[in-house]
Design an enzyme around this catalytic site. Structure first.
Site, PDB file in Angstrom:
ATOM      1  N   HIS A  67       0.864  -1.186  -0.080  1.00  0.00           N
ATOM      2  CA  HIS A  67      -0.061   0.059  -0.063  1.00  0.00           C
ATOM      3  C   HIS A  67       0.899   1.127  -0.074  1.00  0.00           C
ATOM      4  O   HIS A  67       1.051   2.046   0.795  1.00  0.00           O
ATOM      5  CB  HIS A  67      -0.928  -0.017   1.067  1.00  0.00           C
ATOM      6  CG  HIS A  67      -1.938  -1.186   1.019  1.00  0.00           C
ATOM      7  ND1 HIS A  67      -3.282  -0.891   0.740  1.00  0.00           N
ATOM      8  CD2 HIS A  67      -1.830  -2.479   0.991  1.00  0.00           C
ATOM      9  CE1 HIS A  67      -3.864  -1.888   0.714  1.00  0.00           C
ATOM     10  NE2 HIS A  67      -3.185  -3.108   0.896  1.00  0.00           N
ATOM     11  N   TYR A 338       4.720  -5.526   9.372  1.00  0.00           N
ATOM     12  CA  TYR A 338       4.726  -4.019   9.339  1.00  0.00           C
ATOM     13  C   TYR A 338       5.826  -3.414   9.855  1.00  0.00           C
ATOM     14  O   TYR A 338       6.617  -2.148   9.547  1.00  0.00           O
ATOM     15  CB  TYR A 338       3.664  -3.691   9.984  1.00  0.00           C
ATOM     16  CG  TYR A 338       2.219  -3.501   9.062  1.00  0.00           C
ATOM     17  CD1 TYR A 338       1.651  -4.690   8.356  1.00  0.00           C
ATOM     18  CD2 TYR A 338       1.239  -2.655   9.274  1.00  0.00           C
ATOM     19  CE1 TYR A 338       0.724  -4.802   7.646  1.00  0.00           C
ATOM     20  CE2 TYR A 338       0.111  -2.820   8.648  1.00  0.00           C
ATOM     21  CZ  TYR A 338      -0.410  -3.973   7.983  1.00  0.00           C
ATOM     22  OH  TYR A 338      -1.642  -3.894   7.190  1.00  0.00           O
TER      23      TYR A 338
END
Lengths: 363, 175
Positions: A67, A338
């Site tokens: 993203h 992440y």
């Protein structure tokens, strides 16, 4: 030993005792190496996941590895108070809580054209006055493509792009993967049939993974939350979206917010007794009870390079007391992946990219 | 052995921290290399880190007030120097590691959640460069702490098994 043997020391060279000491130290060292994964070269580490995510075309340096192209926003969460009977999370008590968020498209390329983003996302950080935070990353698709870490890694490897040509390294790799993974059908069904819209505002965003809400009495209920758009979708064809230019989503957001705030209704869907809690490829039946947690109000947009979302890692396991993760393996892997992606881009933004490797960082 | 030994409280804190630090080092090295076990391990790592920070502050105070027994007079000078340097390194690393952890989470803008619902305040502003530096330091100094612990353990066993000079028993029996 070179020195004079002290009182009580054995008269000859204490080979056996020195060997025993060496064995203790070697055992500890080997255990440490095993724990750190150095003896398991095939292990899917957070660093390997991020390596694979970084090779899907474009240059993600200084950006999120997935993203990668997005826009920051600020706003607020207006809690209805209805969620407070399900969870003790402070931001579910009726009231207003500040939000820093980000819209993005699902790509590894920070300059990908917006029309290429089938998957769109909204990430938010809701802050409570006591310092607790609720971070969540949500996508416009209703289910995740795969259910296990191994499958996710394999699919990401299959999606890698040759940087020289910009085309897939192995054009057959994704079709082969799809054929072997029937759990992808629900996602592919959505990707093939859901309308394409010209606006972040015209989408719903789903947390996909399940969590537990824990109430004041300690009762745990499996939930999946989502934010539901309040702007009626005006679907377009992919060709019409391409004609809008590479950055139409950001432009559209700024234009809409110039007219006033945008709103989403935040809901939690409660699992039935036999609903799959740990499998994000399977949606729960639509008739399951939904509780309206409140309204997400998006007020202002900012470019990511200078915006307040740039340094935020939307790790979905940054949770307040009262919300707990399920054992969904995709959810549990998101946190370390992440973190590895975050370290890489912060090291790149800080002009010290070498610090993102080694020392257990992003291995 | 001449002089007084370690007090029962000093010995208790030493052995408690020995177990916790070894556990912490193994948890730390395992969690950053595991995509599946990171979440349960980090949930132990953070409260354990805060506990170790409080313990090392107590420990430094005890050492300051009560001191340590002298080393054997016949210990070679280089071994005495190594003993002093390695203990200084152990204290410095035991203090630095939890503070680095707290500082790096602050520089990353994370809420410093010790256990759910208990959040420490940030001790640094959010900064990509600071985060990258502190995160790398936390990792590398973790390796250095593990090596220093191994050296310490090797030396302790050498005193116990080879020299049999009372240095090891000072920390076990207090004399």
């Amino acid at each position: 030993m070179p020195e004079t043997p002290p009182r009580g020391a054995p008269p000859s060279f204490p080979l056996g005792r020195l060997t025993a000491i060496g064995a203790v130290l070697a055992t500890l060292g080997a255990g440490f190496a095993y724990a750190g994964g150095w003896l398991s070269p095939g292990r899917i580490t957070p660093g390997r996941i991020v390596d694979a995510l970084s090779e899907r075309g474009g240059d993600p340096t200084g950006h999120r590895r997935n993203h990668a192209k997005g826009i920051c926003f600020t706003g607020r969460f207006e809690a209805s108070g209805e969620g407070a009977r399900l969870s003790t999370a402070p931001m579910l008590a009726a009231g207003r809580y500040p939000v820093v968020g980000r819209f993005a498209i699902g790509t590894g390329d920070p300059v990908a054209p917006d029309a290429s983003g089938r998957v769109r996302s909204m990430a938010i950080r809701i802050a409570a006055p006591d310092g607790q935070e609720w971070r969540t990353g949500m996508n416009n698709m209703p289910v995740f493509p795969v259910a296990t870490l191994e499958a996710f890694y394999e699919l990401t490897l299959a999606s890698r792009v040759d940087p020289a040509t910009g085309t897939p390294r192995d054009p057959q790799a994704v079709p082969r993967f799809v054929a072997a993974h029937p759990e992808m059908r629900a996602f592919l069904g959505w990707a093939g049939s859901a309308p394409w819209t010209p606006s972040y505002a015209e989408e719903d965003y789903h947390a996909l993974n399940a969590f537990f809400f824990v109430d004041a009495a300690g009762a745990r209920r499996a939930v999946r939350w989502a934010v539901l758009g309040t702007v009626p979708p005006e679907p377009r064809s992919p060709a019409e979206l391409q004609a809008l230019g590479p950055d139409f989503l950001g432009r559209d957001l700024v234009a809409r917010l110039g007219q006033g705030p945008l709103r989403w209704r935040m809901v939690a869907q409660l699992a039935g007794p036999d609903d799959p809690v740990d499998d994000p490829t399977r949606a729960w039946p639509a008739e399951r009870e939904q509780v309206t947690l409140g309204t997400l109000v998006v007020e202002q947009a900012q470019p990511e390079a200078s915006g307040p979302c740039r340094d935020v890692n939307y790790d979905p396991l940054v949770l307040p007391a009262g919300i707990e993760p399920s054992r969904d393996p995709i959810l549990l892997a998101r946190s370390p992946a992440y973190a590895a992606s975050y370290l890489r881009r912060q090291a790149e933004l800080g002009q010290v990219p070498a610090l993102a490797r080694g020392a257990g960082a992003g291995r | 052995m001449s002089g007084r030994g370690f007090s029962p409280l000093q010995r208790g804190v030493h052995w408690l921290m020995a177990v916790l630090i070894l556990a912490m080092l193994f948890i730390g090295v395992a969690m950053v290399a595991s995509a599946s076990s990171y979440v349960p391990l980090v949930a132990i790592h953070r409260p354990l880190g805060l506990a170790l920070l409080l313990l090392v502050v107590l420990r430094i105070g005890l050492r300051w007030r009560r001191g340590a027994p002298p080393l054997p007079v016949d210990l070679p000078a280089w071994q005495k120097a190594a003993a002093h340097a390695s203990h200084l390194a152990l204290y410095a690393l035991m203090l630095a590691m939890p503070l680095l952890g707290w500082a790096m989470l602050s520089a990353a803008g994370y809420p410093v959640v010790v256990v759910p619902g208990f959040v420490l305040p940030p001790i640094l502003p959010v900064s990509p460069l600071l985060y990258a530096l502190l995160r790398a330091a936390h990792g590398w100094l973790g390796y250095l702490l593990f090596l220093t612990v191994l050296l310490h353990l090797g030396a302790a066993l050498f005193h116990a098994l080879v020299r049999r000079d009372g240095v090891f028993s000072a920390m076990v029996r207090g004399r």
